[in-house]
Motif scaffolding. Structure first.
Motif, PDB file in Angstrom:
ATOM      1  N   LEU A   1       0.673  -1.101  -0.166  1.00 55.71           N
ATOM      2  CA  LEU A   1      -0.066  -0.041  -0.096  1.00 55.71           C
ATOM      3  C   LEU A   1       0.851   1.507  -0.202  1.00 55.71           C
ATOM      4  O   LEU A   1       0.518   2.427  -0.683  1.00 55.71           O
ATOM      5  N   ASP A   2       1.989   1.104   0.957  1.00 50.37           N
ATOM      6  CA  ASP A   2       2.953   2.358   0.751  1.00 50.37           C
ATOM      7  C   ASP A   2       3.464   2.634  -0.470  1.00 50.37           C
ATOM      8  O   ASP A   2       3.726   3.836  -1.096  1.00 50.37           O
ATOM      9  N   ILE A   3       3.773   1.671  -1.210  1.00 48.15           N
ATOM     10  CA  ILE A   3       4.373   1.646  -2.598  1.00 48.15           C
ATOM     11  C   ILE A   3       3.393   2.245  -3.593  1.00 48.15           C
ATOM     12  O   ILE A   3       3.656   3.348  -4.191  1.00 48.15           O
ATOM     13  N   LEU A   4       2.015   1.910  -3.643  1.00 45.86           N
ATOM     14  CA  LEU A   4       1.069   2.304  -4.322  1.00 45.86           C
ATOM     15  C   LEU A   4       0.818   3.806  -3.939  1.00 45.86           C
ATOM     16  O   LEU A   4       0.544   4.389  -5.009  1.00 45.86           O
ATOM     17  N   ARG A   5       0.800   4.083  -2.897  1.00 48.85           N
ATOM     18  CA  ARG A   5       0.154   5.569  -2.654  1.00 48.85           C
ATOM     19  C   ARG A   5       1.503   6.534  -3.065  1.00 48.85           C
ATOM     20  O   ARG A   5       1.214   7.772  -3.285  1.00 48.85           O
ATOM     21  N   SER A   6       2.826   5.956  -3.189  1.00 47.64           N
ATOM     22  CA  SER A   6       3.949   6.768  -3.677  1.00 47.64           C
ATOM     23  C   SER A   6       3.943   6.642  -5.061  1.00 47.64           C
ATOM     24  O   SER A   6       4.616   7.681  -5.767  1.00 47.64           O
TER      25      SER A   6
END
Length: 430
Positions: A140-145
């Motif tokens: 999720l952290d990668i996606l929102r970046s």
């Protein structure tokens, strides 16, 4: 308590039932009791087995030294409040659904990244034991970046699967035994409540999540396809493949599965046949729970010295065990083993429906307790096995240990399969 994370939190226009915003907020008194129990935990003295154990290989379990060091770190260095704040930086919700077949009421927790795109494709990511929705937080952290709400190609739904983490069953439902089909039905109802029945959705899963994803694809029309990173053969499937020779690489891929069957599956039979005893025992102290669960986090991860995978940190292990403790979910999670291994000698499998012809994708990570070699996958499923990707690094907790590789597979699979199964077609709002 702080404010609700607004980014990626605009609900789809077609949502059927509005979920309630949710934040994790462990009370100071619960945190104080937690620390007190850790401090009071008694760890037995040295003896042969706890001095010769090797959790990475499965020999005798975890070592006494590891447990002492982990306990001391948990007590003196680990910061639950920091992790709690990071988790709460992602939108989270609660949604109540009632299973049409089971009649059971589910209070479901999920994290999500909602897209503003009209053609966004819904994907549900499902974990297993001893995992939790935290396995997908790095993704999720990668996606929102990588994306903004305006560019995100997916509606990403990451639930605590039924009776795990902050998902539970209400009132009388909690006193009924849960089955895999009923749990899969609840996951489907969650997706339908969010408005994804008209466009359909993708189900992704490993461990218990693999069984849920297969059941959803088998039994629920809105689930158009699935992606798996674990697989367990039925006895009939395994027998059908024995005349199909594997490559040397595929034989090596099965090493973890053979080791798990031979000496790593005792815990599953304990869960499946004595769920009350193990749950009551491990719920007495966080350190006891850490010993039981920590062994699996270590053994099932890619810890090969020459493997090239990033180690699964002690913080990640403690995050997972802390979540189980604060949510009080360990006793509730035993249902999944009653479904998969209800008796000694039973095989943990999902019975495939022969009438279902939906395509699916598979990602093979080298350190896995249940895997599907490509040759046998093609033998059993033919063109239904529409996507297959083999990796050099990674293990059972692929999304946690190798989130970039895991996410790249999902994106590649969805781009390939979406037009073939009519996902988010004609630009309709999901």
């Amino acid at each position: 308590m702080g404010s609700f994370s607004p980014t990626f939190s605009t609900l789809p226009a077609g949502v059927k039932v509005q979920p309630s915003p949710f934040r994790i907020d462990v009370s100071d008194s619960d945190l104080s009791q937690f620390r007190s129990l850790i401090q009071q935990a008694i760890i037995p003295p040295e003896q042969f087995y706890n001095q010769h154990a090797n959790p990475a290989t499965g020999k005798f379990g975890i070592t006494r030294d590891w447990l002492i060091q982990a306990r001391d770190y948990w007590l003196n260095t680990y910061d639950w409040r920091a992790q709690e704040a990071f988790i709460n930086s992602f939108p989270q919700y609660k949604q109540t659904v009632v299973g049409p077949t089971s009649g059971q009421t589910f209070d479901l927790h999920f994290a999500a990244l909602f897209s503003l795109r009209e053609d966004a494709i819904p994907i549900i990511f499902m974990h297993g034991w001893p995992g939790s929705f935290l396995e997908f937080i790095p993704m999720l952290d990668i996606l929102r970046s990588r994306y903004t709400p305006e560019t995100l190609p997916y509606h990403v739904i990451v639930p605590s699967i039924p009776d795990y983490g902050f998902s539970s069953r209400a009132n009388d439902s909690a006193l009924q035994e849960l089955t895999m089909d009923y749990a899969a039905e609840a996951m489907d109802e969650l997706m339908l409540s969010l408005g994804f029945g008209s466009t359909g959705y993708v189900a992704q899963g490993g461990d218990v999540g693999y069984a849920l994803a297969r059941a959803m694809a088998n039994n629920h029309a809105a689930c158009k396809t699935s992606h798996l990173n674990m697989f367990m053969f039925t006895p009939g499937q395994f027998a059908a493949c024995q005349e199909e020779p594997l490559t040397e690489r595929e034989e090596k891929l099965l090493t973890g599965t053979k080791a798990w069957i031979k000496q790593g599956s005792a815990y599953a039979y304990e869960h499946g046949t004595r769920p009350s005893t193990i749950a009551l025992t491990l719920s007495t102290n966080p350190v006891a729970m850490l010993a039981w669960m920590g062994e699996k986090f270590i053994e099932w991860s890619d810890n090969r010295e020459d493997g090239g995978s990033r180690p699964l940190s002690l913080d990640k292990i403690l995050d997972g065990v802390s979540l189980y403790w604060f949510s009080g979910c360990f006793p509730r999670t035993m249902w999944s083993y009653r479904s998969l291994v209800p008796a000694i000698g039973a095989t943990a499998v999902v019975q495939e429906s022969l009438r279902v012809q939906k395509p699916f994708g598979y990602s093979a990570f080298p350190v896995e307790i249940g895997t599907l070699p490509r040759t046998w996958g093609k033998k059993l499923f033919g063109e239904r096995l529409a996507y297959y990707k083999e990796h050099e690094v990674g293990g059972h907790f692929a999304a946690l240990q190798e989130p970039e590789n895991f996410l790249d597979d999902i994106e590649e699979f969805v781009r390939f399969i979406a037009p073939k199964v009519g996902l988010a077609s004609k630009g309709k709002r999901a």
